[in-house]
Design a protein around this motif. Structure first.
Motif, PDB file in Angstrom:
ATOM      1  N   MET A   1       0.958  -1.283  -0.046  1.00 45.65           N
ATOM      2  CA  MET A   1       0.034  -0.123   0.165  1.00 45.65           C
ATOM      3  C   MET A   1       0.838   1.245   0.031  1.00 45.65           C
ATOM      4  N   ARG A   2       0.560   2.052  -0.890  1.00 51.03           N
ATOM      5  CA  ARG A   2       1.259   3.154  -1.192  1.00 51.03           C
ATOM      6  C   ARG A   2       1.244   4.328  -0.123  1.00 51.03           C
ATOM      7  N   SER A   3       2.138   5.221   0.030  1.00 54.57           N
ATOM      8  CA  SER A   3       2.125   6.156   1.069  1.00 54.57           C
ATOM      9  C   SER A   3       0.769   7.211   0.821  1.00 54.57           C
ATOM     10  N   TYR A   4      -0.101   6.858   0.216  1.00 57.93           N
ATOM     11  CA  TYR A   4      -1.434   8.034  -0.122  1.00 57.93           C
ATOM     12  C   TYR A   4      -1.038   9.364  -0.674  1.00 57.93           C
ATOM     13  N   ARG A   5       0.202   9.454  -1.128  1.00 53.33           N
ATOM     14  CA  ARG A   5       0.501  10.736  -1.612  1.00 53.33           C
ATOM     15  C   ARG A   5       1.035  10.823  -2.862  1.00 53.33           C
ATOM     16  N   LYS A   6       0.887  11.806  -3.625  1.00 54.43           N
ATOM     17  CA  LYS A   6       1.663  11.803  -5.093  1.00 54.43           C
ATOM     18  C   LYS A   6       2.977  11.793  -4.868  1.00 54.43           C
ATOM     19  N   THR A   7       3.682  11.219  -5.886  1.00 49.54           N
ATOM     20  CA  THR A   7       5.170  11.317  -5.736  1.00 49.54           C
ATOM     21  C   THR A   7       5.608  12.412  -6.666  1.00 49.54           C
ATOM     22  N   TRP A   8       6.764  12.936  -6.404  1.00 46.95           N
ATOM     23  CA  TRP A   8       7.328  14.019  -7.301  1.00 46.95           C
ATOM     24  C   TRP A   8       8.753  13.113  -7.995  1.00 46.95           C
ATOM     25  N   THR A 193      -5.670  -9.125   1.404  1.00 46.07           N
ATOM     26  CA  THR A 193      -4.745  -7.759   1.282  1.00 46.07           C
ATOM     27  C   THR A 193      -4.679  -6.943   0.089  1.00 46.07           C
ATOM     28  N   GLN A 194      -3.960  -5.957   0.059  1.00 47.39           N
ATOM     29  CA  GLN A 194      -3.728  -5.110  -1.131  1.00 47.39           C
ATOM     30  C   GLN A 194      -2.268  -5.080  -1.366  1.00 47.39           C
ATOM     31  N   LEU A 195      -1.902  -5.352  -2.556  1.00 48.97           N
ATOM     32  CA  LEU A 195      -0.590  -5.362  -3.000  1.00 48.97           C
ATOM     33  C   LEU A 195       0.204  -4.126  -2.371  1.00 48.97           C
ATOM     34  N   ALA A 245      -3.788  -8.508 -10.994  1.00 46.44           N
ATOM     35  CA  ALA A 245      -2.878  -7.518 -11.523  1.00 46.44           C
ATOM     36  C   ALA A 245      -3.631  -6.313 -12.097  1.00 46.44           C
ATOM     37  N   ALA A 246      -4.443  -6.144 -12.832  1.00 42.92           N
ATOM     38  CA  ALA A 246      -5.149  -5.039 -13.144  1.00 42.92           C
ATOM     39  C   ALA A 246      -5.920  -4.133 -12.012  1.00 42.92           C
ATOM     40  N   LYS A 247      -6.339  -4.942 -11.198  1.00 40.61           N
ATOM     41  CA  LYS A 247      -7.306  -4.175 -10.051  1.00 40.61           C
ATOM     42  C   LYS A 247      -5.975  -3.652  -9.242  1.00 40.61           C
ATOM     43  N   SER A 248      -5.227  -4.423  -8.845  1.00 37.07           N
ATOM     44  CA  SER A 248      -3.970  -4.052  -7.927  1.00 37.07           C
ATOM     45  C   SER A 248      -3.268  -2.786  -8.379  1.00 37.07           C
ATOM     46  N   SER A 249      -3.112  -2.593  -9.741  1.00 39.71           N
ATOM     47  CA  SER A 249      -2.401  -1.544 -10.288  1.00 39.71           C
ATOM     48  C   SER A 249      -3.408  -0.305 -10.422  1.00 39.71           C
ATOM     49  N   GLU A 250      -4.696  -0.634 -10.524  1.00 43.77           N
ATOM     50  CA  GLU A 250      -5.671   0.442 -10.478  1.00 43.77           C
ATOM     51  C   GLU A 250      -5.734   1.200  -9.342  1.00 43.77           C
ATOM     52  N   ASP A 253      -2.603   3.593  -6.278  1.00 38.84           N
ATOM     53  CA  ASP A 253      -2.301   5.234  -5.805  1.00 38.84           C
ATOM     54  C   ASP A 253      -3.593   5.737  -5.214  1.00 38.84           C
ATOM     55  N   ASN A 254      -4.469   5.038  -4.992  1.00 36.53           N
ATOM     56  CA  ASN A 254      -5.553   5.759  -4.206  1.00 36.53           C
ATOM     57  C   ASN A 254      -4.934   6.109  -2.693  1.00 36.53           C
ATOM     58  N   GLY A 255      -5.977   7.130  -2.285  1.00 32.20           N
ATOM     59  CA  GLY A 255      -5.779   7.538  -0.917  1.00 32.20           C
ATOM     60  C   GLY A 255      -6.285   6.529  -0.121  1.00 32.20           C
ATOM     61  N   ILE A 256      -5.945   6.902   1.197  1.00 34.41           N
ATOM     62  CA  ILE A 256      -6.482   5.844   2.296  1.00 34.41           C
ATOM     63  C   ILE A 256      -8.051   5.495   2.240  1.00 34.41           C
ATOM     64  N   GLU A 257      -8.878   6.597   1.700  1.00 40.52           N
ATOM     65  CA  GLU A 257     -10.109   6.588   1.795  1.00 40.52           C
ATOM     66  C   GLU A 257     -10.821   5.403   0.709  1.00 40.52           C
ATOM     67  N   GLN A 258      -9.958   5.342  -0.481  1.00 36.83           N
ATOM     68  CA  GLN A 258     -10.426   4.281  -1.229  1.00 36.83           C
ATOM     69  C   GLN A 258      -9.427   2.941  -1.391  1.00 36.83           C
ATOM     70  N   THR A 259      -8.761   2.699  -0.487  1.00 40.18           N
ATOM     71  CA  THR A 259      -7.850   1.802  -0.139  1.00 40.18           C
ATOM     72  C   THR A 259      -8.902   0.341   0.445  1.00 40.18           C
ATOM     73  N   LEU A 260      -8.244  -0.899   0.317  1.00 36.50           N
ATOM     74  CA  LEU A 260      -9.230  -2.014   0.624  1.00 36.50           C
ATOM     75  C   LEU A 260      -9.605  -1.771   2.220  1.00 36.50           C
ATOM     76  N   ILE A 261      -8.421  -1.507   2.809  1.00 31.89           N
ATOM     77  CA  ILE A 261      -8.519  -1.572   4.135  1.00 31.89           C
ATOM     78  C   ILE A 261      -9.535  -0.516   4.865  1.00 31.89           C
ATOM     79  N   GLY A 262      -9.428   0.641   3.972  1.00 34.68           N
ATOM     80  CA  GLY A 262     -10.306   1.899   4.291  1.00 34.68           C
ATOM     81  C   GLY A 262     -11.485   1.731   3.894  1.00 34.68           C
ATOM     82  N   THR A 263     -11.866   0.815   3.093  1.00 34.55           N
ATOM     83  CA  THR A 263     -13.082   0.503   2.633  1.00 34.55           C
ATOM     84  C   THR A 263     -13.755  -0.832   3.273  1.00 34.55           C
ATOM     85  N   ASN A 264     -13.199  -1.190   4.260  1.00 33.37           N
ATOM     86  CA  ASN A 264     -13.663  -2.450   4.655  1.00 33.37           C
ATOM     87  C   ASN A 264     -13.704  -3.630   3.732  1.00 33.37           C
TER      88      ASN A 264
END
Length: 427
Positions: A1-8, A193-195, A245-250, A253-264
């Motif tokens: 799970m990403r840092s929930y922030r856009k990278t630079w 889990t989420q990749l 793979a497709a869903k994991s990639s999609e 980059d979601n914010g925590i509100e749209q992650t699997l654990i954030g949406t139960n």
């Protein structure tokens, strides 16, 4: 799970900070119309962080009436672009907030002042403090600490007829099995889990194999370790412990509100411990922290503490003493700690942490207890990564997708990833 922030990108940062060597004169706030010292302080975050930071600034100004502090606040996606433009134009703020991945980029080009002996550090963990030092100079002071761990929703695990594992002994095979069982027993309504393709995850796994993520200006991980690490991801997908793979990639980059654990819709996820409070809030469910799984027979679990962020001072500030004084206040003053609490990680100062413990939200007290429980097992905090590493997460994700989409063989991907990564961080 990403840092929930856009990278630079490293390219943008490097281009901007290179120009600092051509900038002339001092930078910073100068003086106000009534003769007070004016400091400029750059930081990023949410509206809530801005509100509490402004309150902390007012408390500093009340104690130091001859100094005015002007906060230069932005959201995270625009923060580094704005900052690097100011630095390149010789207009750097007096006090600059940075992440560890940006530290060497700025320090090596002379942007930052040496704060050795100018900020009180007696109450800071000496090992964590070293993460802000480069070549013997203390360029950065950690605000607070985090650990990369597993977030778990015990309710969703129990609804699948299972229990949380003994995280002091579980292995990667146990992790894959638990995730796949959660998915199966929920009828696919909840994924295990989420990749995750975060560099911290790779660093922990590499340590379990006796390797480093970075070895100077090159990667320290072997092709075999990369293939073994990707094999965990492949097993999760094939066993349906994670989305395909497709869903994991999609959703990566979601914010925590749209992650699997954030949406139960996911029972576990890998994230920094300071994510616990936000994840619990958006999910509306109590969450727990677990140790990262471990390779059977590994001598170390590889987990470590890392500063949530740093305070640094501009090398060209017209008021270096006042800048250091402000940093000292933000790090060491209990009044600042009582306002900021764990917003910038669990306070780095042990005295400040003790003074605010009773005011911490439940999730942050849980994170504190978790860090204290595992502290004796932790590896030494890693030093600031090499220049160019700021884009490592994007690189890892790109090559990981080559593996999970089966566009290239893991052997070829490992060789190409290591070669491109080494070029990126060669300096």
């Amino acid at each position: 799970m990403r840092s929930y922030r856009k990278t630079w990108t490293a390219a943008l940062l490097a281009t901007a900070v290179l120009a600092v060597t051509a900038a002339c004169g001092g930078s910073g706030g100068g003086e106000t119309a009534d003769g007070k010292v004016k400091l400029r302080f750059s930081y990023w975050g949410s509206d809530a962080r801005q509100k509490m930071t402004e309150e902390a600034i007012r408390k500093f100004e009340a104690k130091n009436p001859a100094i005015d502090v002007e906060g230069e606040f932005s959201d995270f996606p625009s923060y580094y672009e704005t900052l690097s433009t100011k630095v390149a134009g010789g207009d750097a703020p007096d006090v600059i907030t940075l992440e560890i991945r940006a530290l060497r980029e700025y320090a090596d080009r002379g942007t930052l002042a040496d704060l050795t002996g100018k900020v009180g550090t007696a109450d800071l963990d000496a090992k964590v403090l070293t993460t802000g030092a480069i070549d013997g100079k203390q360029f950065a002071i950690p605000t607070g600490v985090n650990a990369y761990a597993v977030l778990a929703n015990p309710g969703l695990v129990e609804e699948a007829g299972l229990e949380l594992p003994d995280d002091s002994a579980w292995t990667w095979d146990d992790f894959v099995e638990l995730c796949s069982t959660v998915t199966a027993d929920s009828g696919g309504k909840v994924m295990g889990t989420q990749l995750a393709w975060n560099p911290a995850y790779l660093q922990i796994y590499a340590a379990q194999k006796g390797e480093k993520l970075y070895d100077g200006n090159k990667l320290g991980v072997s092709p075999q370790t990369m293939k073994d690490w990707w094999a965990i991801t492949q097993k999760l997908i094939s066993a349906k412990g994670s989305p395909d793979a497709a869903k994991s990639s999609e959703i990566y980059d979601n914010g925590i509100e749209q992650t699997l654990i954030g949406t139960n819709t996911g029972a576990m996820a890998m994230a920094w411990t300071n994510v616990l409070g936000t994840a619990a809030k958006v999910s509306g469910r109590p969450l727990e922290l677990l140790r990262m799984p471990k390779l059977a027979g590994a001598a170390t679990g590889g987990m470590f503490l890392q500063p949530a962020m740093f305070y640094t001072a501009s090398a060209t500030s017209e008021h270096p003493a006042e800048a250091a004084k402000f940093i000292d206040f933000m790090i060491n003053d209990p009044e600042a700690g009582a306002v900021i609490l764990s917003d910038r990680g669990l306070p780095a100062s042990s005295k400040v942490l003790a003074s605010v413990e009773g005011k911490l939200p439940e999730a942050d007290r849980k994170a504190k207890a978790f860090v204290e429980e595992i502290r004796g097992e932790l590896a030494d905090p890693p030093a600031a990564p090499p220049k160019g590493s700021s884009d490592m997460e994007n690189l890892i994700k790109r090559y990981s997708e080559e593996v999970v989409f089966e566009r290239m063989s893991p052997d070829d991907v490992a060789q190409k990833f290591i070669a491109e990564a080494n070029t990126m961080i060669a300096g």
